[in-house]
Design a protein around this motif. Structure first.
Motif, PDB file in Angstrom:
ATOM      1  N   ALA A   1     -52.224  20.747 -76.176  1.00 32.00           N
ATOM      2  CA  ALA A   1     -52.452  19.380 -76.660  1.00 32.00           C
ATOM      3  C   ALA A   1     -53.935  19.002 -76.658  1.00 32.00           C
ATOM      4  CB  ALA A   1     -51.656  18.390 -75.819  1.00 32.00           C
ATOM      5  N   GLN A   2     -54.641  19.338 -75.601  1.00 35.46           N
ATOM      6  CA  GLN A   2     -56.062  19.012 -75.459  1.00 35.46           C
ATOM      7  C   GLN A   2     -56.841  20.303 -75.161  1.00 35.46           C
ATOM      8  OE1 GLN A   2     -57.607  16.021 -75.838  1.00 35.46           O
ATOM      9  NE2 GLN A   2     -55.645  15.205 -76.514  1.00 35.46           N
ATOM     10  N   PRO A   3     -57.167  21.074 -76.189  1.00 34.24           N
ATOM     11  CA  PRO A   3     -57.874  22.339 -75.940  1.00 34.24           C
ATOM     12  C   PRO A   3     -59.233  22.105 -75.287  1.00 34.24           C
ATOM     13  CG  PRO A   3     -57.178  22.171 -78.247  1.00 34.24           C
ATOM     14  CD  PRO A   3     -56.931  20.837 -77.605  1.00 34.24           C
ATOM     15  N   THR A   4     -59.547  22.951 -74.322  1.00 34.68           N
ATOM     16  CA  THR A   4     -60.864  22.886 -73.687  1.00 34.68           C
ATOM     17  C   THR A   4     -61.888  23.553 -74.609  1.00 34.68           C
ATOM     18  OG1 THR A   4     -60.662  25.024 -72.582  1.00 34.68           O
ATOM     19  CG2 THR A   4     -59.774  23.077 -71.408  1.00 34.68           C
ATOM     20  N   SER A   5     -63.144  23.318 -74.321  1.00 26.18           N
ATOM     21  CA  SER A   5     -64.185  23.937 -75.130  1.00 26.18           C
ATOM     22  C   SER A   5     -64.119  25.462 -75.015  1.00 26.18           C
ATOM     23  CB  SER A   5     -65.572  23.420 -74.747  1.00 26.18           C
ATOM     24  OG  SER A   5     -65.841  23.655 -73.389  1.00 26.18           O
ATOM     25  N   ASP A   6     -63.805  25.975 -73.837  1.00 30.17           N
ATOM     26  CA  ASP A   6     -63.680  27.431 -73.674  1.00 30.17           C
ATOM     27  C   ASP A   6     -62.541  27.986 -74.524  1.00 30.17           C
ATOM     28  OD1 ASP A   6     -65.827  27.608 -71.945  1.00 30.17           O
ATOM     29  OD2 ASP A   6     -64.587  27.618 -70.122  1.00 30.17           O
ATOM     30  N   GLN A   7     -61.435  27.264 -74.584  1.00 34.44           N
ATOM     31  CA  GLN A   7     -60.314  27.702 -75.419  1.00 34.44           C
ATOM     32  C   GLN A   7     -60.692  27.679 -76.895  1.00 34.44           C
ATOM     33  OE1 GLN A   7     -57.553  24.798 -73.820  1.00 34.44           O
ATOM     34  NE2 GLN A   7     -56.305  26.428 -72.894  1.00 34.44           N
ATOM     35  N   ILE A   8     -61.409  26.667 -77.299  1.00 33.85           N
ATOM     36  CA  ILE A   8     -61.830  26.577 -78.705  1.00 33.85           C
ATOM     37  C   ILE A   8     -62.785  27.707 -79.038  1.00 33.85           C
ATOM     38  CG2 ILE A   8     -63.119  25.180 -80.375  1.00 33.85           C
ATOM     39  CD1 ILE A   8     -61.847  22.703 -78.974  1.00 33.85           C
ATOM     40  N   VAL A   9     -63.749  27.966 -78.166  1.00 31.73           N
ATOM     41  CA  VAL A   9     -64.701  29.058 -78.403  1.00 31.73           C
ATOM     42  C   VAL A   9     -63.952  30.376 -78.530  1.00 31.73           C
ATOM     43  CG1 VAL A   9     -66.559  30.412 -77.338  1.00 31.73           C
ATOM     44  CG2 VAL A   9     -66.691  27.918 -77.380  1.00 31.73           C
ATOM     45  N   ALA A  10     -63.000  30.633 -77.647  1.00 32.40           N
ATOM     46  CA  ALA A  10     -62.244  31.883 -77.691  1.00 32.40           C
ATOM     47  C   ALA A  10     -61.394  31.998 -78.951  1.00 32.40           C
ATOM     48  CB  ALA A  10     -61.365  32.000 -76.448  1.00 32.40           C
ATOM     49  N   ALA A  11     -60.992  30.878 -79.515  1.00 32.18           N
ATOM     50  CA  ALA A  11     -60.121  30.889 -80.697  1.00 32.18           C
ATOM     51  C   ALA A  11     -60.892  30.942 -82.018  1.00 32.18           C
ATOM     52  CB  ALA A  11     -59.219  29.651 -80.688  1.00 32.18           C
ATOM     53  N   THR A  12     -62.204  30.833 -81.952  1.00 37.60           N
ATOM     54  CA  THR A  12     -62.988  30.847 -83.187  1.00 37.60           C
ATOM     55  C   THR A  12     -63.095  32.259 -83.751  1.00 37.60           C
ATOM     56  OG1 THR A  12     -65.061  31.087 -81.972  1.00 37.60           O
ATOM     57  CG2 THR A  12     -64.385  28.839 -82.585  1.00 37.60           C
ATOM     58  N   SER A  13     -63.385  32.310 -85.033  1.00 40.40           N
ATOM     59  CA  SER A  13     -63.555  33.601 -85.695  1.00 40.40           C
ATOM     60  C   SER A  13     -64.994  34.093 -85.532  1.00 40.40           C
ATOM     61  CB  SER A  13     -63.242  33.462 -87.189  1.00 40.40           C
ATOM     62  OG  SER A  13     -64.241  32.668 -87.806  1.00 40.40           O
ATOM     63  N   PHE A  14     -65.175  35.389 -85.687  1.00 41.67           N
ATOM     64  CA  PHE A  14     -66.512  35.972 -85.634  1.00 41.67           C
ATOM     65  C   PHE A  14     -67.379  35.380 -86.751  1.00 41.67           C
ATOM     66  CE2 PHE A  14     -69.181  40.047 -86.000  1.00 41.67           C
ATOM     67  CZ  PHE A  14     -70.025  39.661 -84.977  1.00 41.67           C
TER      68      PHE A  14
END
Length: 179
Positions: A52-65
């Motif tokens: 529900a509330q992704p952390t910044s670390d989760q967002i960074v890990a989910a980003t594409s190269f």
């Protein structure tokens, strides 16, 4: 390994600059459409998967190269707000590559983009046998070493890429196939 090293190094420099893990929400960081969309897509993906509330670390890990390669691009040249050369590279991102010597952003971006294309071809099970694999592997090692010599050494020590590239060369020149 290169993707993670580059991603983390760039993220760390941007987080240092803004003093926050979600540097993309800092009003002083202005991203072009593609990079902004990549972060929004990562957030949406996480929310759709139940975070529900992704952390910044989760967002960074989910980003594409592609996001991280895009941040090393020129952005919109000579634009006061969207020129990545002046707004991101010069003040912060160049420090993500402390062992780059005299290599400039444009050189690093070109190498990263070539690595990104190869990575995506492999991830999508597309043929790579016509790709200049020895040169791309050298580029990958060079970029890893620019981030940190230990990253390059780790890849050289544990990767089978050089061995597989040698097998490809043998197969193409002699017809010998080894498994």
């Amino acid at each position: 390994m290169v993707e993670i090293s580059v991603r983390n190094a760039l993220h760390d420099r941007l987080a240092d600059r803004t003093g926050r893990g979600d540097w993309w929400n800092d009003p002083h960081v202005r991203l072009c459409r593609n990079e902004d969309a990549a972060i929004a897509t990562a957030r949406t993906t996480l929310v759709n998967r139940g975070t529900a509330q992704p952390t910044s670390d989760q967002i960074v890990a989910a980003t594409s190269f592609g996001l991280w390669v895009g941040l090393t691009s020129e952005g919109i040249p000579r634009d006061r707000v969207y020129s990545y050369e002046t707004t991101l590279w010069q003040p912060r991102l160049q420090h993500a590559f402390p062992h780059r010597g005299d290599r400039r952003r444009r050189y690093i971006h070109a190498k990263l983009d070539d690595i990104r294309v190869l990575r995506n071809r492999i991830a999508h099970h597309e043929p790579i046998y016509r790709s200049p694999l020895p040169a791309l592997f050298e580029d990958l090692l060079e970029i890893a070493g620019m981030v940190h010599p230990d990253a390059r050494e780790y890849i050289e020590t544990y990767s089978r890429a050089a061995e597989v590239i040698g097998q490809q060369r043998d197969a193409l020149t002699t017809g010998a196939i080894r498994f």
